[in-house]
Design a protein around this motif. Structure first.
Motif, PDB file in Angstrom:
ATOM      1  N   SER A  35       0.838  -1.209   0.000  1.00  0.00           N
ATOM      2  CA  SER A  35       0.000   0.000   0.000  1.00  0.00           C
ATOM      3  C   SER A  35       0.866   1.250   0.000  1.00  0.00           C
ATOM      4  O   SER A  35       0.590   2.211  -0.728  1.00  0.00           O
ATOM      5  CB  SER A  35      -0.926   0.014   1.218  1.00  0.00           C
ATOM      6  OG  SER A  35      -1.774  -1.107   1.214  1.00  0.00           O
ATOM      7  N   ILE A  36       1.919   1.243   0.812  1.00  0.00           N
ATOM      8  CA  ILE A  36       2.828   2.386   0.865  1.00  0.00           C
ATOM      9  C   ILE A  36       3.497   2.592  -0.489  1.00  0.00           C
ATOM     10  O   ILE A  36       3.607   3.730  -0.972  1.00  0.00           O
ATOM     11  CB  ILE A  36       3.878   2.195   1.983  1.00  0.00           C
ATOM     12  CG1 ILE A  36       3.214   2.264   3.363  1.00  0.00           C
ATOM     13  CG2 ILE A  36       4.992   3.240   1.872  1.00  0.00           C
ATOM     14  CD1 ILE A  36       4.110   1.818   4.505  1.00  0.00           C
ATOM     15  N   LEU A  37       3.930   1.509  -1.124  1.00  0.00           N
ATOM     16  CA  LEU A  37       4.553   1.619  -2.451  1.00  0.00           C
ATOM     17  C   LEU A  37       3.600   2.244  -3.468  1.00  0.00           C
ATOM     18  O   LEU A  37       3.985   3.141  -4.224  1.00  0.00           O
ATOM     19  CB  LEU A  37       4.988   0.247  -2.948  1.00  0.00           C
ATOM     20  CG  LEU A  37       6.356  -0.232  -2.535  1.00  0.00           C
ATOM     21  CD1 LEU A  37       6.575  -1.675  -2.967  1.00  0.00           C
ATOM     22  CD2 LEU A  37       7.449   0.660  -3.085  1.00  0.00           C
ATOM     23  N   LEU A  38       2.364   1.775  -3.476  1.00  0.00           N
ATOM     24  CA  LEU A  38       1.381   2.328  -4.409  1.00  0.00           C
ATOM     25  C   LEU A  38       1.107   3.804  -4.117  1.00  0.00           C
ATOM     26  O   LEU A  38       0.997   4.618  -5.038  1.00  0.00           O
ATOM     27  CB  LEU A  38       0.085   1.520  -4.367  1.00  0.00           C
ATOM     28  CG  LEU A  38       0.181   0.117  -4.953  1.00  0.00           C
ATOM     29  CD1 LEU A  38      -1.110  -0.661  -4.694  1.00  0.00           C
ATOM     30  CD2 LEU A  38       0.487   0.171  -6.440  1.00  0.00           C
ATOM     31  N   LEU A  39       1.019   4.149  -2.855  1.00  0.00           N
ATOM     32  CA  LEU A  39       0.802   5.555  -2.501  1.00  0.00           C
ATOM     33  C   LEU A  39       2.029   6.404  -2.842  1.00  0.00           C
ATOM     34  O   LEU A  39       1.888   7.580  -3.183  1.00  0.00           O
ATOM     35  CB  LEU A  39       0.427   5.679  -1.029  1.00  0.00           C
ATOM     36  CG  LEU A  39      -0.983   5.181  -0.702  1.00  0.00           C
ATOM     37  CD1 LEU A  39      -1.188   5.068   0.803  1.00  0.00           C
ATOM     38  CD2 LEU A  39      -2.033   6.091  -1.329  1.00  0.00           C
ATOM     39  N   ASN A  40       3.229   5.819  -2.774  1.00  0.00           N
ATOM     40  CA  ASN A  40       4.437   6.542  -3.195  1.00  0.00           C
ATOM     41  C   ASN A  40       4.385   6.854  -4.687  1.00  0.00           C
ATOM     42  O   ASN A  40       4.804   7.932  -5.114  1.00  0.00           O
ATOM     43  CB  ASN A  40       5.697   5.748  -2.879  1.00  0.00           C
ATOM     44  CG  ASN A  40       6.135   5.886  -1.448  1.00  0.00           C
ATOM     45  OD1 ASN A  40       5.824   6.862  -0.779  1.00  0.00           O
ATOM     46  ND2 ASN A  40       6.868   4.908  -0.966  1.00  0.00           N
ATOM     47  N   VAL A  41       3.905   5.904  -5.475  1.00  0.00           N
ATOM     48  CA  VAL A  41       3.752   6.144  -6.912  1.00  0.00           C
ATOM     49  C   VAL A  41       2.764   7.283  -7.137  1.00  0.00           C
ATOM     50  O   VAL A  41       3.024   8.192  -7.935  1.00  0.00           O
ATOM     51  CB  VAL A  41       3.304   4.855  -7.645  1.00  0.00           C
ATOM     52  CG1 VAL A  41       2.908   5.150  -9.080  1.00  0.00           C
ATOM     53  CG2 VAL A  41       4.405   3.805  -7.591  1.00  0.00           C
ATOM     54  N   LEU A  42       1.649   7.264  -6.410  1.00  0.00           N
ATOM     55  CA  LEU A  42       0.663   8.336  -6.531  1.00  0.00           C
ATOM     56  C   LEU A  42       1.269   9.675  -6.099  1.00  0.00           C
ATOM     57  O   LEU A  42       1.079  10.693  -6.771  1.00  0.00           O
ATOM     58  CB  LEU A  42      -0.575   8.014  -5.686  1.00  0.00           C
ATOM     59  CG  LEU A  42      -1.653   9.100  -5.640  1.00  0.00           C
ATOM     60  CD1 LEU A  42      -2.216   9.356  -7.033  1.00  0.00           C
ATOM     61  CD2 LEU A  42      -2.765   8.690  -4.681  1.00  0.00           C
TER      62      LEU A  42
END
Length: 191
Positions: free
Chosen positions: A51-58
């Motif tokens: 989840s953190i990785l995906l939010l970092n991309v965002l």
């Protein structure tokens, strides 16, 4: 402020992300509810880390979009600044990737809050060069990206990112020091 520039706004999901991971991690550390829900602290940590990785991309996408939608600063729009930004970006990437390789997935993504600890605190490169190299490498990436695009908006957002990291460290550093102190005490008592 540059004429015609609109202060950048971040979507609420990005603003929430800034404070979400440490809050979720501390909640997990106190309650172990994610670990129980996933049946394993490792699965729960992998879920939070993903989840953190995906939010970092965002976050990176929003950062770039905010920069590109605002005017450039003429004083920064030159080869020297561009190459300085490129050097910061390269250095940031080295710190972020080497931190990830030294810590592994669970060490990078708050595994200590799930009770997943390394044998000892990592002190090899890049941690022997810089405290919290993941955060400062990430900050260098944003600063480099902002300079490469001569973006005052990017510089402002970089300051925001750095501020959030400093606040996060006020919570994370004492916690990490304490859990490894407790682990060393337990190991010492056993021997």
């Amino acid at each position: 402020m540059i004429d015609g520039a609109v202060p950048p706004t971040l979507p609420s999901t990005v603003r929430d992300y800034i404070t979400l991971d440490p809050l979720v991690a501390r909640w997990e550390q106190r309650t172990r509810k994610l670990s129980r829900a996933f049946g394993s602290p490792y699965l729960a940590c992998y879920f939070l880390g993903s989840s953190i990785l995906l939010l970092n991309v965002l976050r990176s996408h929003c950062f770039t979009q905010a920069m590109m939608s605002q005017p450039k600063m003429e004083g920064l729009d030159n080869h020297t600044t561009y190459f300085l930004g490129l050097a910061l970006l390269a250095g940031g990437i080295v710190f972020v990737l080497s931190s990830f390789f030294a810590l592994g997935f669970t060490g990078t993504f708050l595994g200590d809050y799930f009770g997943i600890l390394k044998e000892a605190r990592v002190t090899t490169f890049p941690f022997n060069v810089l405290d919290n190299p993941m955060y400062w490498g990430s900050t260098a990436n944003y600063l480099g990206w902002a300079l490469m695009h001569a973006s005052p908006t990017g510089l402002l957002l970089t300051v925001l990112v750095a501020f959030v990291y400093v606040v996060a460290l006020l919570y994370e550093e004492p916690f990490t020091a304490e859990i490894y102190r407790q682990k060393a005490t337990r190991l010492h008592k056993r021997s």
